[in-house]
Design a protein around this motif. Structure first.
Motif, PDB file in Angstrom:
ATOM      1  N   UNK A  93       0.826  -1.207   0.000  1.00 28.97           N
ATOM      2  CA  UNK A  93       0.000   0.000   0.000  1.00 28.97           C
ATOM      3  C   UNK A  93       0.862   1.260   0.000  1.00 28.97           C
ATOM      4  N   UNK A  94       1.993   1.174  -0.683  1.00 32.54           N
ATOM      5  CA  UNK A  94       2.878   2.331  -0.789  1.00 32.54           C
ATOM      6  C   UNK A  94       3.753   2.560   0.408  1.00 32.54           C
ATOM      7  N   UNK A  95       3.663   1.704   1.409  1.00 34.69           N
ATOM      8  CA  UNK A  95       4.443   1.856   2.636  1.00 34.69           C
ATOM      9  C   UNK A  95       5.514   0.782   2.655  1.00 34.69           C
ATOM     10  N   UNK A  96       6.755   1.181   2.736  1.00 38.70           N
ATOM     11  CA  UNK A  96       7.821   0.194   2.757  1.00 38.70           C
ATOM     12  C   UNK A  96       9.176   0.845   2.651  1.00 38.70           C
ATOM     13  N   UNK A  97      10.155   0.040   2.362  1.00 35.31           N
ATOM     14  CA  UNK A  97      11.538   0.504   2.354  1.00 35.31           C
ATOM     15  C   UNK A  97      12.120   0.312   0.966  1.00 35.31           C
ATOM     16  N   UNK A  98      12.450   1.420   0.298  1.00 37.00           N
ATOM     17  CA  UNK A  98      13.029   1.313  -1.042  1.00 37.00           C
ATOM     18  C   UNK A  98      14.498   1.677  -1.046  1.00 37.00           C
ATOM     19  N   UNK A  99      15.080   1.906   0.113  1.00 30.51           N
ATOM     20  CA  UNK A  99      16.484   2.270   0.168  1.00 30.51           C
ATOM     21  C   UNK A  99      17.358   1.082  -0.206  1.00 30.51           C
ATOM     22  N   UNK A 100      18.371   1.340  -1.030  1.00 28.45           N
ATOM     23  CA  UNK A 100      19.272   0.265  -1.438  1.00 28.45           C
ATOM     24  C   UNK A 100      20.231  -0.096  -0.321  1.00 28.45           C
ATOM     25  N   UNK A 101      20.687   0.892   0.443  1.00 27.92           N
ATOM     26  CA  UNK A 101      21.582   0.603   1.561  1.00 27.92           C
ATOM     27  C   UNK A 101      20.729   0.163   2.736  1.00 27.92           C
ATOM     28  N   UNK A 102      20.522  -1.133   2.823  1.00 29.25           N
ATOM     29  CA  UNK A 102      19.506  -1.664   3.717  1.00 29.25           C
ATOM     30  C   UNK A 102      19.895  -1.687   5.184  1.00 29.25           C
ATOM     31  N   UNK A 103      21.177  -1.460   5.523  1.00 29.44           N
ATOM     32  CA  UNK A 103      21.563  -1.635   6.922  1.00 29.44           C
ATOM     33  C   UNK A 103      21.192  -0.439   7.778  1.00 29.44           C
ATOM     34  N   UNK A 104      20.889   0.701   7.189  1.00 27.79           N
ATOM     35  CA  UNK A 104      20.692   1.907   7.977  1.00 27.79           C
ATOM     36  C   UNK A 104      19.242   2.142   8.370  1.00 27.79           C
ATOM     37  N   UNK A 105      18.299   1.426   7.777  1.00 28.03           N
ATOM     38  CA  UNK A 105      16.893   1.648   8.083  1.00 28.03           C
ATOM     39  C   UNK A 105      16.163   0.315   8.133  1.00 28.03           C
ATOM     40  N   UNK A 106      15.188   0.220   9.037  1.00 28.40           N
ATOM     41  CA  UNK A 106      14.386  -0.994   9.152  1.00 28.40           C
ATOM     42  C   UNK A 106      13.496  -1.167   7.926  1.00 28.40           C
ATOM     43  N   UNK A 107      13.182  -2.389   7.558  1.00 27.14           N
ATOM     44  CA  UNK A 107      12.213  -2.600   6.479  1.00 27.14           C
ATOM     45  C   UNK A 107      10.820  -2.179   6.922  1.00 27.14           C
ATOM     46  N   UNK A 108      10.041  -1.662   5.990  1.00 26.37           N
ATOM     47  CA  UNK A 108       8.671  -1.265   6.306  1.00 26.37           C
ATOM     48  C   UNK A 108       7.704  -2.423   6.264  1.00 26.37           C
ATOM     49  N   UNK A 109       8.096  -3.509   5.590  1.00 26.70           N
ATOM     50  CA  UNK A 109       7.293  -4.732   5.532  1.00 26.70           C
ATOM     51  C   UNK A 109       8.092  -5.838   6.212  1.00 26.70           C
ATOM     52  N   UNK A 110       7.511  -6.436   7.232  1.00 26.55           N
ATOM     53  CA  UNK A 110       8.201  -7.494   7.969  1.00 26.55           C
ATOM     54  C   UNK A 110       8.045  -8.820   7.238  1.00 26.55           C
ATOM     55  N   UNK A 111       9.133  -9.553   7.118  1.00 28.82           N
ATOM     56  CA  UNK A 111       9.114 -10.898   6.541  1.00 28.82           C
ATOM     57  C   UNK A 111       9.469 -11.890   7.634  1.00 28.82           C
ATOM     58  N   UNK A 112       8.603 -12.880   7.823  1.00 28.92           N
ATOM     59  CA  UNK A 112       8.815 -13.926   8.823  1.00 28.92           C
ATOM     60  C   UNK A 112       8.948 -15.270   8.109  1.00 28.92           C
ATOM     61  N   UNK A 113       9.966 -16.023   8.480  1.00 28.91           N
ATOM     62  CA  UNK A 113      10.098 -17.388   7.983  1.00 28.91           C
ATOM     63  C   UNK A 113       9.864 -18.336   9.159  1.00 28.91           C
ATOM     64  N   UNK A 114       8.778 -19.066   9.110  1.00 25.81           N
ATOM     65  CA  UNK A 114       8.374 -19.928  10.222  1.00 25.81           C
ATOM     66  C   UNK A 114       8.352 -19.155  11.538  1.00 25.81           C
ATOM     67  N   UNK A 115       7.842 -17.938  11.486  1.00 21.30           N
ATOM     68  CA  UNK A 115       7.725 -17.112  12.678  1.00 21.30           C
ATOM     69  C   UNK A 115       8.974 -16.352  13.050  1.00 21.30           C
ATOM     70  N   UNK A 116      10.072 -16.531  12.299  1.00 17.33           N
ATOM     71  CA  UNK A 116      11.344 -15.876  12.611  1.00 17.33           C
ATOM     72  C   UNK A 116      11.462 -14.606  11.784  1.00 17.33           C
TER      73      UNK A 116
END
Length: 827
Positions: A93-116
């Motif tokens: 919905x237009x909310x998320x993280x488009x920064x290429x340098x990913x270490x400086x900002x949290x992702x706007x969409x959380x990804x969980x693998x088996x709850x992790x």
């Protein structure tokens, strides 16, 4: 084999986020059957959950040629990912993280693998090997999940071990040199008690463009994946699931091209020692290669390498009226390095940190040992009360993340020297050397580096309850408390300044000199030395209390509507919060604030025509405050830098739709899509004078919202028939995306440049034909094609006009066709 396109949840012990397509299940009157999801931490029918959620099984992923979870964006409304990127960087919905340098900002969409929880964008782009299902939850999620997510959540569930000895084999070849191989083995270690599943996979392809000089393949795949799962049924009330997941990745970035737009950029007339072309000239040469499957970019770097290991343990204990669940995880990212050539030419290397890395290695400062780890612990209790009228979940979450010595740097080329035939704001060079027998250049050296170490700590308490006011009316309420702490330690490295050579000093505020052509070309091969500079530290703390509430009503229990089997209406409001963080720039450390989203949503979920048609729709309005956006600046004749800034206010309004229609026992139609209207209400930015570095305020609130197509939709038809040779299944799909703005600085957002900074919309077609031989339902053979009409389109890009005056664009893959073989054996 009995043909089936029934969607059902059939596994005996569904785990976190699980949904499946049942194989060989009888069709109940040719109806679309129930989809079981756990979006609210318990088993529920998809049609009864007052949440905008898309559930995709492994079989549906295969039928739609889904190779990584990024491809789910073609099926799930409002989910987006910048095609061609090696990072996840999802938005919903237009909310998320488009920064290429990913270490400086949290992702706007959380990804969980088996709850992790996967903490960084560059760990989120999972292959679909060994996956059982993917669920996409839209809108802020936090009152049921360990990590707060401002845009939404993607729940990835791996396949569980089987009860009996089994083996599966999957191989895929295609016309782009794809050669994938996957082998899985299920081994019961203790009958009915201890089960195991081992998966090994190799994903390789040749890429889809060659470097014009070296022949190096760009956009290739080279990944090795290993997964080991154990399920231990300790007792009737206690069970444990353990996961070890490994990934090794050595790839080149996707091919990208330069498009010349304006000659007013600070780097438009830039040159490097030993070459006579200016940046705008080589950009034009790069642009000529579009559509030729050739590219002109740097012959070094531009890579994505990673070594990942994930260890997770989920303990489930039935206690009293509910279930206690403990999720412990340890995620390691070892040898990892990624860079990107932002200028998209073979002249400059802005954003390509390979040179800086190699130089620091030679100086004994950097040794590739900078790693990362994340330790996470979540405890949740889910139960019922008041004669099962109330379901509730309470939980605690903590994570400790360390990112050690992460490299970033700013340079223009291997040596670090850059010359300018002219510069906006400075007089003509004739005034300095008009009487000399050769031309002159403005010259400066640009070479900086930093090694940044981050320590990120997160604590949260969350709760949510659902109460049956009436059998058909439910009230849900939730509350989350989040505490985030960010610490940073930065080692800065700088370079020597260039002394005046012709004896004509410029003002001290202008860090350049003047050289003749001969003097400048003599710098070819002469590297600017880096010297250790300041060491800086920073600490930030953030906390937030985030509520949610929803009301759902099963209207079909009260009204007899012709053709309607079930109709659930719902309304909800929720708040999302994402932590702020640090910017590491050539001038030192900066920071940005948290962002907040308040999302209001109404929707319905409908089953009709004797459950042969399913239609789910949602309308939402989101108020976005202190939105974190990526902006670009040119610090005093330096190379353009990207950093995160807070844009004030924005508003998103949109509608989403998903349709499944079983026309007959052979034909199924699917449609999904979304429309979004996003606009800035406030966006106060700051630009720097490219010569003096003096700041100037600029209002960017009338710019289009970047990287959001107004509409996206997917249409597909599925035909399945039983023949005397076996089952034939055919799927034809069309995915359409509207145009989108790719501006990265205020210059690209100016009215005269907006059309140039907007990439066109496009449609692509895909198809898949599968055959399961008669009486051999453990074997399938598939022919598939992606972009089968060979549509040439720009997948994504960025437009930075104050620095480069150009677009850097990534093309989508051309038409490619493949063959896939699957074989399963069970004892």
């Amino acid at each position: 084999m009995k043909k089936s396109i029934i969607i059902a949840a059939t596994l005996a012990a569904p785990m976190y986020g699980q949904v499946a397509i049942a194989q060989n299940a009888p069709r109940a009157g040719n109806a679309i059957e129930e989809v079981l999801v756990t979006a609210r931490k318990r088993d529920e029918s998809l049609q009864g959950v007052p949440v905008a959620v898309t559930a995709v099984s492994a079989e549906e992923m295969a039928a739609n040629n889904v190779a990584t979870i990024a491809d789910i964006s073609k099926l799930a409304p409002s989910l987006d990912q910048r095609e061609g990127r090696k990072q996840g960087a999802f938005s919903i919905r237009g909310v998320g993280q488009v920064r290429l340098n990913e270490v400086q900002a949290d992702p706007g969409v959380a990804v969980y693998m088996d709850g992790i929880f996967l903490a960084r964008n560059d760990s989120q782009l999972l292959d679909t090997v060994a996956l059982q299902s993917v669920q996409v939850l839209r809108g802020p999620q936090g009152t049921l999940f360990g990590k707060n997510s401002v845009g939404g959540a993607i729940l990835v569930t791996s396949k569980e071990p089987a009860e009996q000895l089994a083996m599966s084999f999957n191989s895929r070849l295609d016309t782009l040199g794809q050669r994938d191989l996957q082998v899985s083995m299920d081994v019961p270690l203790i009958e009915d008690r201890l089960l195991s599943r081992l998966t090994l996979a190799s994903v390789k392809s040749d890429g889809y463009a060659e470097d014009d000089d070296t022949g190096r393949h760009l956009g290739d795949d080279d990944r090795l994946v290993a997964s080991l799962q154990l399920v231990w049924r300790i007792s009737d009330t206690l069970s444990m699931k353990s996961l070890a997941y490994f990934n090794k990745q050595d790839e080149n970035i996707s091919p990208h091209y330069c498009q010349q737009i304006t000659l007013t950029g600070a780097m438009s007339y830039a040159r490097t020692p030993g070459r006579s072309e200016t940046y705008n000239e080589v950009c034009s040469e790069s642009e000529k290669l579009i559509g030729t499957e050739k590219v002109k970019t740097e012959n070094f770097g531009s890579v994505f390498t990673s070594r990942d290991a994930l260890f997770g343990n989920t303990l489930t204990w039935d206690v009293g009226p509910g279930t206690l669940t403990s999720i412990t995880s340890y995620v390691i990212k070892g040898d990892n390095f990624s860079d990107f050539d932002f200028d998209a030419t073979d002249l400059l290397s802005v954003g390509n940190t390979s040179h800086v890395r190699d130089q620091l290695k030679r100086q004994g400062v950097y040794d590739d040992e900078g790693g990362r780890y994340t330790l996470g612990q979540e405890i949740q209790y889910t139960g019922t009360a008041f004669s099962d009228k109330m379901n509730y979940t309470v939980g605690l979450f903590a994570s400790w993340e360390s990112l050690d010595r992460q490299l970033s740097g700013q340079s223009t080329n291997e040596e670090g020297w850059v010359g300018f035939e002219s510069l906006p704001g400075l007089p003509s060079l004739n005034m300095f050397c008009g009487l000399l027998p050769e031309d002159c250049l403005y010259v400066r050296g640009i070479n900086t580096a930093s090694l940044s170490s981050y320590d990120n700590t997160s604590y949260a308490a969350f709760s949510q309850l659902t109460y049956d006011i009436l059998p058909s009316l439910q009230l849900t309420a939730g509350l989350r408390y989040s505490y985030e702490q960010r610490e940073i330690h930065v080692e800065l490295f700088d370079s020597q300044t260039v002394p005046p050579i012709l004896g004509i000093p410029l003002p001290p505020s202008i860090p350049i000199t003047v050289m003749t052509e001969t003097q400048f070309n003599q710098l070819d091969g002469t590297e600017i030395e880096l010297s250790r500079g300041d060491t800086r530290n920073g600490e930030l703390d953030f906390e937030r209390l985030s509520p949610m509430a929803s009301l759902s009503w099963n209207a079909s229990e009260h009204f007899d509507m012709a053709g309607v089997d079930d109709l659930m209406l719902y309304a909800s409001v929720s708040e999302g919060f994402k932590s702020g963080g640090f910017n590491v720039l050539s001038t030192g450390i900066g920071s940005f604030d948290p962002e907040y989203v308040v999302s209001k949503e109404i929707g319905f979920k409908l089953d009709a025509l004797d459950r042969r048609m399913r239609l789910n729709m949602a309308l939402y309005s989101s108020d976005y405050k202190d939105i974190q956006v990526v902006v670009s600046t040119v610090p005093s004749l330096g190379a353009p830098e990207l950093y995160t800034n807070n844009a004030g206010l924005a508003k998103m309004e949109g509608v989403e739709m998903e349709l499944k229609w079983l026309l007959s026992d052979k034909w199924m139609l699917n449609a999904s899509g979304n429309y979004i209207d996003a606009e800035f209400l406030e966006f106060d930015d700051e630009t720097l004078d490219p010569i003096t570095g003096a700041p100037t305020s600029v209002d960017r609130s009338d710019e289009p919202f970047p990287f959001i197509p107004k509409y996206v939709y997917n249409l597909s038809a599925n035909y399945t028939t039983q023949t005397r040779f076996g089952v034939i299944d055919f799927v034809l799909s069309r995915n359409t995306r509207a145009e989108q703005f790719i501006g990265g600085d205020s210059a690209a957002g100016r009215p005269e440049f907006r059309d140039s900074a907007t990439i066109k919309g496009f449609s692509t077609w895909s198809a898949r034909l599968s055959w399961v031989p008669k009486d051999r339902d453990n074997v399938s053979l598939s022919l598939y094609g992606n972009n089968i009409t060979n549509k040439e389109y720009i997948a994504t890009g960025s437009a930075v006009y104050s620095g480069f005056g150009t677009n850097s664009i990534t093309l989508g893959k051309e038409a490619h066709f493949g063959l896939e073989l699957k074989y399963e054996f069970a004892d």
